[in-house]
Structure formats: C-alpha cells, structure tokens
Design a protein around this motif. Structure first.
Motif, PDB file in Angstrom:
ATOM      1  N   HIS A 180       0.866  -1.191   0.000  1.00 25.74           N
ATOM      2  CA  HIS A 180       0.000   0.000   0.000  1.00 25.74           C
ATOM      3  C   HIS A 180       0.898   1.235   0.000  1.00 25.74           C
ATOM      4  N   TRP A 227       3.682  -1.238   3.815  1.00 23.10           N
ATOM      5  CA  TRP A 227       2.761  -0.100   3.914  1.00 23.10           C
ATOM      6  C   TRP A 227       3.604   1.161   4.010  1.00 23.10           C
ATOM      7  N   ILE A 281       1.439   7.794   4.791  1.00 25.83           N
ATOM      8  CA  ILE A 281       1.046   9.050   4.133  1.00 25.83           C
ATOM      9  C   ILE A 281       2.226  10.034   4.096  1.00 25.83           C
ATOM     10  N   MET A 312      11.436   1.758  14.623  1.00 23.42           N
ATOM     11  CA  MET A 312      10.759   2.281  15.804  1.00 23.42           C
ATOM     12  C   MET A 312      10.911   1.298  16.944  1.00 23.42           C
TER      13      MET A 312
HETATM   14  C1  LIG Z   1       4.243   4.589  12.415  1.00 31.33           C
HETATM   15  C2  LIG Z   1       2.867   4.228  12.938  1.00 31.33           C
HETATM   16  C3  LIG Z   1       2.358   2.964  12.211  1.00 31.33           C
HETATM   17  C4  LIG Z   1       3.021   3.960  14.421  1.00 31.33           C
HETATM   18  O1  LIG Z   1       1.801   3.694  14.997  1.00 31.33           O
HETATM   19  P1  LIG Z   1       1.740   3.196  16.524  1.00 31.33           P
HETATM   20  O2  LIG Z   1       2.522   1.924  16.659  1.00 31.33           O
HETATM   21  O3  LIG Z   1       0.311   3.188  16.921  1.00 31.33           O
HETATM   22  O4  LIG Z   1       2.585   4.302  17.277  1.00 31.33           O
HETATM   23  P2  LIG Z   1       2.139   5.325  18.434  1.00 31.33           P
HETATM   24  O5  LIG Z   1       1.071   6.242  17.927  1.00 31.33           O
HETATM   25  O6  LIG Z   1       1.886   4.506  19.674  1.00 31.33           O
HETATM   26  O7  LIG Z   1       3.451   6.195  18.637  1.00 31.33           O
HETATM   27  C5  LIG Z   1       4.602   5.663  19.265  1.00 31.33           C
HETATM   28  C6  LIG Z   1       5.665   6.762  19.240  1.00 31.33           C
HETATM   29  O8  LIG Z   1       6.132   6.941  17.892  1.00 31.33           O
HETATM   30  C7  LIG Z   1       5.906   8.289  17.464  1.00 31.33           C
HETATM   31  N1  LIG Z   1       5.455   8.238  16.078  1.00 31.33           N
HETATM   32  C8  LIG Z   1       4.350   7.598  15.612  1.00 31.33           C
HETATM   33  N2  LIG Z   1       4.257   7.741  14.288  1.00 31.33           N
HETATM   34  C9  LIG Z   1       5.317   8.488  13.910  1.00 31.33           C
HETATM   35  C10 LIG Z   1       5.745   8.964  12.658  1.00 31.33           C
HETATM   36  N3  LIG Z   1       5.076   8.705  11.541  1.00 31.33           N
HETATM   37  N4  LIG Z   1       6.882   9.694  12.616  1.00 31.33           N
HETATM   38  C11 LIG Z   1       7.573   9.968  13.753  1.00 31.33           C
HETATM   39  N5  LIG Z   1       7.207   9.528  14.979  1.00 31.33           N
HETATM   40  C12 LIG Z   1       6.090   8.797  15.044  1.00 31.33           C
HETATM   41  C13 LIG Z   1       4.830   8.821  18.385  1.00 31.33           C
HETATM   42  O9  LIG Z   1       4.888  10.236  18.470  1.00 31.33           O
HETATM   43  C14 LIG Z   1       5.170   8.141  19.670  1.00 31.33           C
HETATM   44  O10 LIG Z   1       6.261   8.796  20.265  1.00 31.33           O
HETATM   45  P3  LIG Z   1       6.404   8.924  21.870  1.00 31.33           P
HETATM   46  O11 LIG Z   1       6.538   7.487  22.359  1.00 31.33           O
HETATM   47  O12 LIG Z   1       7.631   9.735  22.041  1.00 31.33           O
HETATM   48  O13 LIG Z   1       5.147   9.576  22.336  1.00 31.33           O
HETATM   49  C15 LIG Z   1       1.841   5.352  12.697  1.00 31.33           C
HETATM   50  O14 LIG Z   1       2.005   6.433  13.572  1.00 31.33           O
HETATM   51  C16 LIG Z   1       1.875   5.879  11.291  1.00 31.33           C
HETATM   52  O15 LIG Z   1       2.678   6.736  10.891  1.00 31.33           O
HETATM   53  N6  LIG Z   1       0.956   5.330  10.466  1.00 31.33           N
HETATM   54  C17 LIG Z   1       0.789   5.694   9.111  1.00 31.33           C
HETATM   55  C18 LIG Z   1      -0.638   6.193   8.890  1.00 31.33           C
HETATM   56  C19 LIG Z   1      -0.920   6.483   7.456  1.00 31.33           C
HETATM   57  O16 LIG Z   1      -0.055   6.625   6.641  1.00 31.33           O
HETATM   58  N7  LIG Z   1      -2.177   6.551   7.101  1.00 31.33           N
HETATM   59  C20 LIG Z   1      -2.555   6.844   5.748  1.00 31.33           C
HETATM   60  C21 LIG Z   1      -3.464   5.868   5.145  1.00 31.33           C
HETATM   61  S1  LIG Z   1      -3.775   6.314   3.479  1.00 31.33           S
END
Ligand SMILES: CC(C)(COP(=O)(O)OP(=O)(O)OC[C@H]1O[C@@H](n2cnc3c(N)ncnc32)[C@H](O)[C@@H]1OP(=O)(O)O)[C@@H](O)C(=O)NCCC(=O)NCCS
Length: 209
Positions: free
Chosen positions: A145, A163, A166, A206
């Motif tokens: 994706h 994946w 965004i 991460m």
């Molecule tokens: C990377 C990702 C999968 C992590 O999700 P998660 O495991 O639920 O992570 P959390 O939200 O618990 O965050 C954990 C830590 O990582 C950090 N973090 C999360 N996503 C991050 C990112 N993209 N870049 C930098 N730091 C990130 C958070 O701020 C948090 O930091 P902290 O512990 O200092 O507070 C998610 O944040 C992400 O980027 N998903 C992509 C969403 C997307 O692209 N959607 C579009 C669909 S079309």
C-alpha cells in the motif's frame, strides 16, 4: 441494442471501500455493491451491503475487488476469490497518469491524482492511494500500500505487504523488504532488510518504550 450491466462486488464497506466504489463507478460499473463480515455494516457512500464474504459464490458473474487496508487480510481474501475462480479486477482512476508500459496486477486500486512513470511494475492486490507518485523502474510487490501522497523515487522496490505511510518519501534505488511499515512523513534513505516499523527523517526502526 441493450448493453449488459457491469456489476462489481467490493469486499470491505469501509472508508477505503467507499473510495474504491467511486473508482468503480468511474471505471464504468453500473452496479456497485459491498460484501462485509461486520453484521452492523450499512450502506456506504450510497452503495448497498448485500451480504458477507460467505456469499461470494452468489456473485460468480460479477467482477470483484478487495478494499481492505490490512495487507494480510486483503491477501487472504483475494487468494480465496482467485481459488474459487472468481474474477478479480484492477481499477485505475481516469485522473491517474500511468505510463504505457506500466504493469498493474489484479486487485490493485490506483486512485485519483496518482502518477506512475515508465517501466514500473505494480503487483496484485496493491493500493496506490490518492496523489501518490511512483517513479521510473519501481517495483511494488503484491499487497503493498503506497499511501496518500507518498513518493517513491526511481528504481525503488517496496516489498510484499509493505505499507508506505502518508507523505513518506523513499529515495532513489532503495529496497524495502516485505512486511515493513514506513510511518507517516518518514524519509527512507537506506535499504531496509528487516520487517518492522520505521519512522522519522531519516527513517529508523521504531522501538516501542
Ligand atoms: C508509524 C505508525 C504505524 C506507528 O503507529 P503506533 O505503533 O500506533 O505508534 P504510536 O502512535 O503509539 O506512537 C509511538 C511513538 O512513535 C511516534 N510516532 C508515531 N508515528 C510516527 C511517525 N510517523 N513519525 C515519527 N514519529 C512517530 C509517536 O509520536 C510516539 O512517540 P512517543 O513514544 O515519544 O510519544 C503510525 O504512527 C503511522 O505513521 N501510520 C501511518 C498512517 C498512514 O499513513 N495513514 C494513511 C493511510 S492512506
């Protein structure tokens, strides 16, 4: 002379499903319906939910596409459809720009505003989401994706079920192995050989605290 109606069954009546339904309409399908295993799933974007995944054989004359974000679920359902000899189609938005020699596998959705440049291979069951760009000679393996607005520079390889989040950017000639998540806004400048979640600029694995 009457022309036969074109009907497509979309598996997954989610937000993503709604976008795929609109994409199907723009690809000339007159009748667009959903199957969803959630008993509470209702009409989605004006399109009906007509059953669950147990009902696929009732629609043997239709085309199918799986619109579920989770790669492993999408893979499992698409494989089930193909094993049952059902027709799984790819859908490309009329406002996507796709080079003539690009190969797009079955079950792949290419959304509005996407640009795919020459000599790219996109596998089966992929999502190339709104306004993403995939530059020359990239390979996007099955069930990957590429999220909204993500950028793959030239000769990038995105592994199966990966994946790319965004707005993420993958620099040229980078290889990302299967089953990786690249977080929103990350910039990948080195090959990634180990499945996992990578975030930041430059992207690093991460580590959950
Ligand atoms: C990377 C990702 C999968 C992590 O999700 P998660 O495991 O639920 O992570 P959390 O939200 O618990 O965050 C954990 C830590 O990582 C950090 N973090 C999360 N996503 C991050 C990112 N993209 N870049 C930098 N730091 C990130 C958070 O701020 C948090 O930091 P902290 O512990 O200092 O507070 C998610 O944040 C992400 O980027 N998903 C992509 C969403 C997307 O692209 N959607 C579009 C669909 S079309």
């Amino acid at each position: 002379m009457t022309t036969a109606k074109r009907k497509i069954v979309i598996i997954g009546a989610s937000g993503h499903g709604k976008v795929v339904a609109d994409l199907a309409k723009k690809n000339g399908y007159d009748d667009v319906v959903f199957l969803d295993d959630n008993p509470n799933a209702g009409a989605n974007g004006g399109f009906r939910v007509v059953g669950t995944t147990r009902d696929v054989s009732r629609f043997a004359e239709c085309d199918f596409i799986v619109a579920i974000g989770a790669a492993r679920v999408r893979e499992r359902l698409q494989t089930r459809l193909l094993d049952a000899n059902l027709r799984v189609v790819s859908l490309i938005h009329p406002n996507a720009v796709v080079a003539d020699d690009c190969v797009v596998g079955p079950g792949t959705a290419v959304m509005a505003g996407v640009v795919i440049n020459p000599s790219v291979r996109i596998g089966a069951g992929c999502i190339v989401n709104t306004a993403a760009s995939v530059d020359h000679d990239c390979v996007v393996e099955d069930f990957a994706h590429i999220s909204v607005g993500a950028r793959l520079a030239g000769t990038v390889s995105a592994g199966a079920r990966s994946w790319i989040g965004i707005g993420a950017t993958i620099s040229n000639n980078i290889k990302i192995c299967a089953d990786c998540t690249i977080g929103a806004g990350a910039v990948v400048v080195k090959d990634i050989d180990e499945p996992g979640v990578y975030v930041g600029v430059p992207a690093r694995k991460m580590v959950k605290r």
